[in-house]
Design a protein around this motif. Sequence first.
Motif, PDB file in Angstrom:
ATOM      1  N   LEU A  86       0.824  -1.101  -0.082  1.00 43.25           N
ATOM      2  CA  LEU A  86       0.123  -0.034  -0.133  1.00 43.25           C
ATOM      3  C   LEU A  86       0.764   1.226  -0.025  1.00 43.25           C
ATOM      4  N   ASN A 129     -10.508   1.020  -5.542  1.00 43.35           N
ATOM      5  CA  ASN A 129     -10.816   1.355  -4.359  1.00 43.35           C
ATOM      6  C   ASN A 129     -11.345   0.478  -3.310  1.00 43.35           C
ATOM      7  N   ILE A 132      -8.657  -1.641  -1.772  1.00 40.43           N
ATOM      8  CA  ILE A 132      -7.947  -1.019  -0.705  1.00 40.43           C
ATOM      9  C   ILE A 132      -8.985  -0.861   0.454  1.00 40.43           C
ATOM     10  N   GLY A 133     -10.344  -0.760   0.075  1.00 41.79           N
ATOM     11  CA  GLY A 133     -11.413  -0.699   1.137  1.00 41.79           C
ATOM     12  C   GLY A 133     -11.178  -2.006   2.028  1.00 41.79           C
ATOM     13  N   TYR A 135      -9.079  -4.166   2.182  1.00 41.96           N
ATOM     14  CA  TYR A 135      -7.682  -4.205   2.862  1.00 41.96           C
ATOM     15  C   TYR A 135      -7.910  -3.456   4.316  1.00 41.96           C
ATOM     16  N   CYS A 136      -8.385  -2.329   4.272  1.00 40.27           N
ATOM     17  CA  CYS A 136      -8.501  -1.305   5.378  1.00 40.27           C
ATOM     18  C   CYS A 136      -9.415  -2.129   6.437  1.00 40.27           C
ATOM     19  N   LEU A 137     -10.718  -2.857   6.111  1.00 38.86           N
ATOM     20  CA  LEU A 137     -11.295  -3.466   7.058  1.00 38.86           C
ATOM     21  C   LEU A 137     -10.455  -4.764   7.768  1.00 38.86           C
ATOM     22  N   LEU A 139      -7.265  -4.694   8.225  1.00 41.35           N
ATOM     23  CA  LEU A 139      -6.399  -4.334   9.035  1.00 41.35           C
ATOM     24  C   LEU A 139      -7.295  -3.957  10.493  1.00 41.35           C
ATOM     25  N   GLU A 140      -8.427  -3.196  10.247  1.00 42.70           N
ATOM     26  CA  GLU A 140      -9.190  -3.186  11.528  1.00 42.70           C
ATOM     27  C   GLU A 140      -9.415  -4.309  12.291  1.00 42.70           C
ATOM     28  N   ASP A 141      -9.620  -5.210  11.520  1.00 40.58           N
ATOM     29  CA  ASP A 141     -10.008  -6.797  12.220  1.00 40.58           C
ATOM     30  C   ASP A 141      -8.617  -7.131  12.999  1.00 40.58           C
ATOM     31  N   LYS A 142      -7.586  -6.944  12.218  1.00 41.34           N
ATOM     32  CA  LYS A 142      -6.385  -7.629  12.774  1.00 41.34           C
ATOM     33  C   LYS A 142      -6.019  -6.848  14.191  1.00 41.34           C
ATOM     34  N   LEU A 143      -6.107  -5.341  14.139  1.00 38.78           N
ATOM     35  CA  LEU A 143      -5.904  -4.675  15.347  1.00 38.78           C
ATOM     36  C   LEU A 143      -7.052  -5.215  16.412  1.00 38.78           C
ATOM     37  N   TYR A 144      -8.220  -5.366  16.030  1.00 39.26           N
ATOM     38  CA  TYR A 144      -9.282  -5.551  16.975  1.00 39.26           C
ATOM     39  C   TYR A 144      -8.893  -7.091  17.616  1.00 39.26           C
ATOM     40  N   THR A 146      -6.014  -8.453  17.743  1.00 35.82           N
ATOM     41  CA  THR A 146      -4.729  -8.898  18.643  1.00 35.82           C
ATOM     42  C   THR A 146      -4.665  -7.830  19.785  1.00 35.82           C
TER      43      THR A 146
ATOM     44  N   LEU B  86     -15.462   3.075   9.867  1.00 34.68           N
ATOM     45  CA  LEU B  86     -15.408   2.363   8.371  1.00 34.68           C
ATOM     46  C   LEU B  86     -16.379   1.163   8.227  1.00 34.68           C
ATOM     47  N   ARG B  95     -18.333  -1.459  15.475  1.00 31.28           N
ATOM     48  CA  ARG B  95     -17.812  -2.380  16.933  1.00 31.28           C
ATOM     49  C   ARG B  95     -17.388  -1.161  17.994  1.00 31.28           C
ATOM     50  N   CYS B 136      -6.039   3.942   5.914  1.00 27.15           N
ATOM     51  CA  CYS B 136      -5.491   2.503   5.690  1.00 27.15           C
ATOM     52  C   CYS B 136      -3.869   2.604   6.033  1.00 27.15           C
ATOM     53  N   LEU B 139      -3.513   2.888   9.745  1.00 28.01           N
ATOM     54  CA  LEU B 139      -3.510   1.402  10.400  1.00 28.01           C
ATOM     55  C   LEU B 139      -2.412   0.680  10.240  1.00 28.01           C
TER      56      LEU B 139
END
Lengths: 191, 191
Positions: A86, A129, A132-133, A135-137, A139-144, A146, B86, B95, B136, B139
């Motif tokens: 990205l 887009n 990318i969108g 991928y952005c979701l 990344l949010e999941d991954k943070l959430y 972990t 998002l 969430r 993105c 994140l």
Amino acid sequence: MPVDSADMVDAFFERYRPKLTETAIVLLTPNVKVLHHPKKHELIKANQTSGYAYLLVKGAARSYYLHNGTEINSWFAFENEMVGSLRNYNNLPSRETIELLEDSTLLSFNVNGIKPLMAENIEISNFINQVIGEYCLYLEDKLYYTHLRSARERYTALLAQEPNVFKRVPLTYIASFLGISRETLSRLRAK
Amino acid sequence: MPVDSADMVDAFFERYRPKLTETAIVLLTPNVKVLHHPKKHELIKANQTSGYAYLLVKGAARSYYLHNGTEINSWFAFENEMVGSLRNYNNLPSRETIELLEDSTLLSFNVNGIKPLMAENIEISNFINQVIGEYCLYLEDKLYYTHLRSARERYTALLAQEPNVFKRVPLTYIASFLGISRETLSRLRAK
DNA sequence: ATGATTTTGTGACATAAATCAAATGGCCAA
DNA sequence: TTGGCCATTTGATTTATGTCACAAAATCAT
């Protein structure tokens, strides 16, 4: 079963809604190529700015960066997933190296050729887009999933959500992806 | 200094490159309103699907979710930052709850009104996608700077990169954002 | 196949950070 | 201003996970 470039591009674009019209596909096609590369081939190199993104048609890849001399894996990808940087897309050097984990078949996308098309064709713009969108979701999941979770919780979550990772990726790589030592992963697996 | 709705919308759009033309701004304006809300007001509520995103003109906000009965803060935002979910944008329930940390002035964006405009006006599409693209990258940075890093490293990185957080956000909130206990944060600060 | 190299597992020990407990300080409302 | 409620600090103890060392198993090249 797709056998040539046009067919494979087609099969991939089919997944996107709203579907791309013939016009968009005609514009994109000259910027897409089919590639075969062996295990360990590096698609993107750390600290460089590549002009390509890839779709993994067959095979597997990992993304990693060096931290204090050791490799930290940031993600793994398999069939039908886009792989790329990205940061490269935003004209920044990649922090990560993307390396194939298996002999793979890929579609390469010439980003420098495709970006100008986004201004003249809104479907292509939406298509990029959407990638990318999503991928952005992710990344949010991954943070959430972990953040503030124990080693065991992160391990069981990965096992539940991406079981194929454990079938196709060495445990050493999975350990740093989960943010734990190889020994701890080994003990978690031993139950 | 912007004093009314049109002026503030303008001042915000000015920041974007390439700049939006008059046509795009005329289309957007009916979907943008100026709001004032007191500290503790909730802009977005967990498990709901809001049709609005906001620009913080003046004030501060935090985003948090509940985990085992305790609040985990996922980010803080200040002047000139977009705040929203998002997941809401993708028609999924949020969430997180987004709550104001100070009495604030905001621009509200009616997402349901703006989304159809993206198909007819490519500048609006680019504008929205630029906001998502920047989020993105944020994140990715956040994952990169927290993964496999010690409490002290995460603390000093935040202090270096976003010092204003420590001036305007209670330490209790910062602790869960950093993924550490309040006690550990207190000890890190004591040096 | 065979040995060499890499990956995975196990044990002993060290340590960062959590938890529990309690004291202090700051802030807001009446 | 005063009391009460949070937020923050400090101390003692526990615990999860890392580190180091080595053994076992698997994979790879010749």
